[in-house]
Scaffold this active site. Structure first.
Site, PDB file in Angstrom:
ATOM      1  N   PHE A 145       0.867  -1.188   0.000  1.00  0.00           N
ATOM      2  CA  PHE A 145       0.000   0.000   0.000  1.00  0.00           C
ATOM      3  C   PHE A 145       0.895   1.227   0.000  1.00  0.00           C
ATOM      4  O   PHE A 145       1.604   1.492   0.969  1.00  0.00           O
ATOM      5  CB  PHE A 145      -0.965   0.058   1.194  1.00  0.00           C
ATOM      6  CG  PHE A 145      -1.930   1.201   1.032  1.00  0.00           C
ATOM      7  CD1 PHE A 145      -3.095   1.046   0.294  1.00  0.00           C
ATOM      8  CD2 PHE A 145      -1.646   2.453   1.552  1.00  0.00           C
ATOM      9  CE1 PHE A 145      -3.972   2.118   0.093  1.00  0.00           C
ATOM     10  CE2 PHE A 145      -2.513   3.533   1.353  1.00  0.00           C
ATOM     11  CZ  PHE A 145      -3.682   3.356   0.630  1.00  0.00           C
ATOM     12  N   ASP A 230       9.472   2.930   1.942  1.00  0.00           N
ATOM     13  CA  ASP A 230       8.287   3.731   2.233  1.00  0.00           C
ATOM     14  C   ASP A 230       8.027   3.642   3.739  1.00  0.00           C
ATOM     15  O   ASP A 230       7.392   2.705   4.222  1.00  0.00           O
ATOM     16  CB  ASP A 230       7.086   3.220   1.432  1.00  0.00           C
ATOM     17  CG  ASP A 230       5.815   4.018   1.728  1.00  0.00           C
ATOM     18  OD1 ASP A 230       5.802   4.775   2.728  1.00  0.00           O
ATOM     19  OD2 ASP A 230       4.824   3.868   0.987  1.00  0.00           O
ATOM     20  N   LYS A 259       2.660  11.315   6.887  1.00  0.00           N
ATOM     21  CA  LYS A 259       1.831  11.146   8.086  1.00  0.00           C
ATOM     22  C   LYS A 259       2.337  11.923   9.307  1.00  0.00           C
ATOM     23  O   LYS A 259       2.076  13.107   9.431  1.00  0.00           O
ATOM     24  CB  LYS A 259       1.678   9.659   8.399  1.00  0.00           C
ATOM     25  CG  LYS A 259       0.884   8.908   7.318  1.00  0.00           C
ATOM     26  CD  LYS A 259       0.448   7.552   7.786  1.00  0.00           C
ATOM     27  CE  LYS A 259      -0.140   6.702   6.669  1.00  0.00           C
ATOM     28  NZ  LYS A 259      -1.506   7.045   6.310  1.00  0.00           N
TER      29      LYS A 259
HETATM   30  C1  LIG Z   1       2.973   2.946   3.650  1.00  0.00           C
HETATM   31  C2  LIG Z   1       2.103   4.025   3.091  1.00  0.00           C
HETATM   32  N1  LIG Z   1       2.496   4.670   1.987  1.00  0.00           N
HETATM   33  C3  LIG Z   1       1.756   5.648   1.442  1.00  0.00           C
HETATM   34  C4  LIG Z   1       0.551   6.028   1.997  1.00  0.00           C
HETATM   35  C5  LIG Z   1      -0.258   7.128   1.371  1.00  0.00           C
HETATM   36  O1  LIG Z   1      -0.288   8.263   2.159  1.00  0.00           O
HETATM   37  P1  LIG Z   1      -1.414   9.399   1.921  1.00  0.00           P
HETATM   38  O2  LIG Z   1      -2.729   8.808   2.317  1.00  0.00           O
HETATM   39  O3  LIG Z   1      -0.986  10.532   2.799  1.00  0.00           O
HETATM   40  O4  LIG Z   1      -1.369   9.747   0.470  1.00  0.00           O
HETATM   41  C6  LIG Z   1       0.101   5.371   3.139  1.00  0.00           C
HETATM   42  C7  LIG Z   1      -1.206   5.729   3.746  1.00  0.00           C
HETATM   43  O5  LIG Z   1      -1.814   4.982   4.475  1.00  0.00           O
HETATM   44  C8  LIG Z   1       0.892   4.339   3.703  1.00  0.00           C
HETATM   45  O6  LIG Z   1       0.502   3.688   4.790  1.00  0.00           O
END
Ligand SMILES: Cc1ncc(COP(=O)(O)O)c(C=O)c1O
Length: 407
Positions: A145, A230, A259
């Site tokens: 994700f 990530d 976040k």
């Molecule tokens: C590991 C990871 N990458 C990317 C994202 C995407 O972030 P955003 O919702 O701020 O676009 C999330 C969101 O849950 C995430 O958990």
């Protein structure tokens, strides 16, 4: 005597009437929050065990962060990126130092930061590695994700996230998560990057086998491939370290952050990498109107300062033991498995007992907010300011809903 009128049903109906159905929220309407607690419109209090999917690592309305935001609101909130502002350099310097990298590039949402990392990796591939134009490949993991943009969902394996959004962006190879051999087999001369979550949160807080990231690092080094971590959800204290990759002592080439970087106040994301990588971007080649704005940087500076103390990482490590110790006692009593690190847990409920959604509804009725994923898994990620007593209280509520369901 007049009946008590609850505000929640009408507020839910109001919200339902005019919004697209991209989420399926629990029937709780929050109006105030502080630390690990939120209060709904009917005055009921809940322990927040989701914490904005880790955007609230430092708690709701952390006083230091709120003070920084207030002060900045009274000075300047946004400048055109055509000019520089006085919060920018300090934020970038501090964040780069925290990451141990030369440069950072601030954006807003997590997905934008992932997109930025993909663009930088491709450009690095063409300009530095010498990959033929238009042929760059990036290796990613199944069940990933990384956000919701059209390019990111192009390499999602979750039909709900991906279906009906094609045509999809090419250039991604999907391998099983945790399988270094499969990853090695997917790398060739066109590969510019490997993009992985250190722990797969949305997939159910999946922790890969020990040694996986060390192997991935080796593969990337052997083939001149960038390792992109990530850490949007796993980073900034959540697992008991600043970065979850530290648990294996592995340093990626690029961190993707988001976040908690915005302190639960403003969306702040960033990529961090050395000059040899991020330096491929030249003026005019990438940007964002709000990326690195004064308010974001003012809050971000204080977030990095909080992390510089190490206090939150330590809290997460120590209290994580309490959380995982408590959850382990529920195994065999309606819980099938528990995974995670620090104050982050994925809890698999026995599907014969109840669904994850039902478990979250019953926990909410007992004053604990959590979120289900993939049917029978519940994700727990309280703010790192949670106390030991609050953890015990939440675990007791968990034990109670399981006991009720067992009859
Ligand atoms: C590991 C990871 N990458 C990317 C994202 C995407 O972030 P955003 O919702 O701020 O676009 C999330 C969101 O849950 C995430 O958990």
């Amino acid at each position: 005597m007049t009946a008590v009128e609850f505000l929640t049903p009408a507020a839910l109906e109001d919200a339902e009437r005019c919004t697209a159905h991209n989420y399926h929220p629990l029937p709780v309407v929050i109006t105030e929050a502080e630390g690990a607690w939120v209060t709904d419109v009917d005055g009921r209090r809940y322990l927040d065990f989701l914490a904005g999917y880790s955007a609230l690592n430092f708690g709701h309305r952390n006083p230091t962060l709120i003070a920084a935001a207030h002060a900045q609101l009274d000075r300047v909130t946004l400048t055109s990126r055509a000019f520089v502002h006085d919060q920018f350099a300090e934020f970038c310097h501090r964040l780069a130092a925290l990451c141990g990298k030369d440069l950072v590039l601030p954006m807003n949402t997590g997905a934008e930061a992932v997109e930025t990392a993909i663009k930088v990796a491709r450009k690095w591939g063409y300009r530095v590695k010498g990959v033929p134009d238009g042929s760059a490949s990036i290796v990613v993991a199944a069940n990933n994700f990384h956000g919701r943009t059209t390019t990111i969902v192009s390499f999602s394996t979750d039909p709900e996230a991906k279906n009906d959004y094609g045509p999809y962006t090419p250039g991604f190879r999907i391998v099983p998560y945790g399988d270094a051999e499969a990853l090695a087999a997917a790398v060739d001369d066109t590969t510019v990057a490997v993009l992985l979550e250190p722990i797969q949160g949305e997939a159910g807080v999946l922790v890969p086998p020990a040694g996986y990231f060390t192997a991935v690092r080796g593969i990337c080094d052997d083939h001149n491939v960038l390792f992109i971590a990530d850490e949007i959800q796993s980073g900034l204290g959540r697992t008991g370290r600043t970065f979850a990759m530290e648990h294996e002592g592995v340093v990626p080439d690029m961190y993707v952050l988001g976040k908690a970087l915005g302190g639960g106040i403003v969306p702040v994301s960033a990529v961090a990498a050395n000059r040899a990588v991020l330096g491929v971007l030249k003026p005019g080649e990438h940007g964002s109107t709000f990326g690195g704005n004064p308010l974001a940087c003012a809050v971000g500076i204080e977030v990095v300062k909080l992390l510089e103390t190490g206090e939150f990482q330590k809290r997460s490590a120590v209290l994580g033991e309490v959380l995982h110790g408590g959850l382990a006692t529920l195994i065999g009593k309606g819980v099938v498995a528990v995974r995670g690190r620090g104050l982050w847990a994925g809890v698999d409920i026995d599907p014969a007992l109840m669904t994850g959604r039902q478990a979250c509804e019953r926990l909410a009725a007992r004053g604990v907010l959590a979120k289900d994923t993939h049917g029978s898994t519940i994700r727990l990620a309280p703010p790192l300011v949670v106390t030991e007593e609050e953890l015990h209280h939440a675990i007791a509520q968990f034990a109670a809903i399981l006991a009720e369901a067992r009859g």
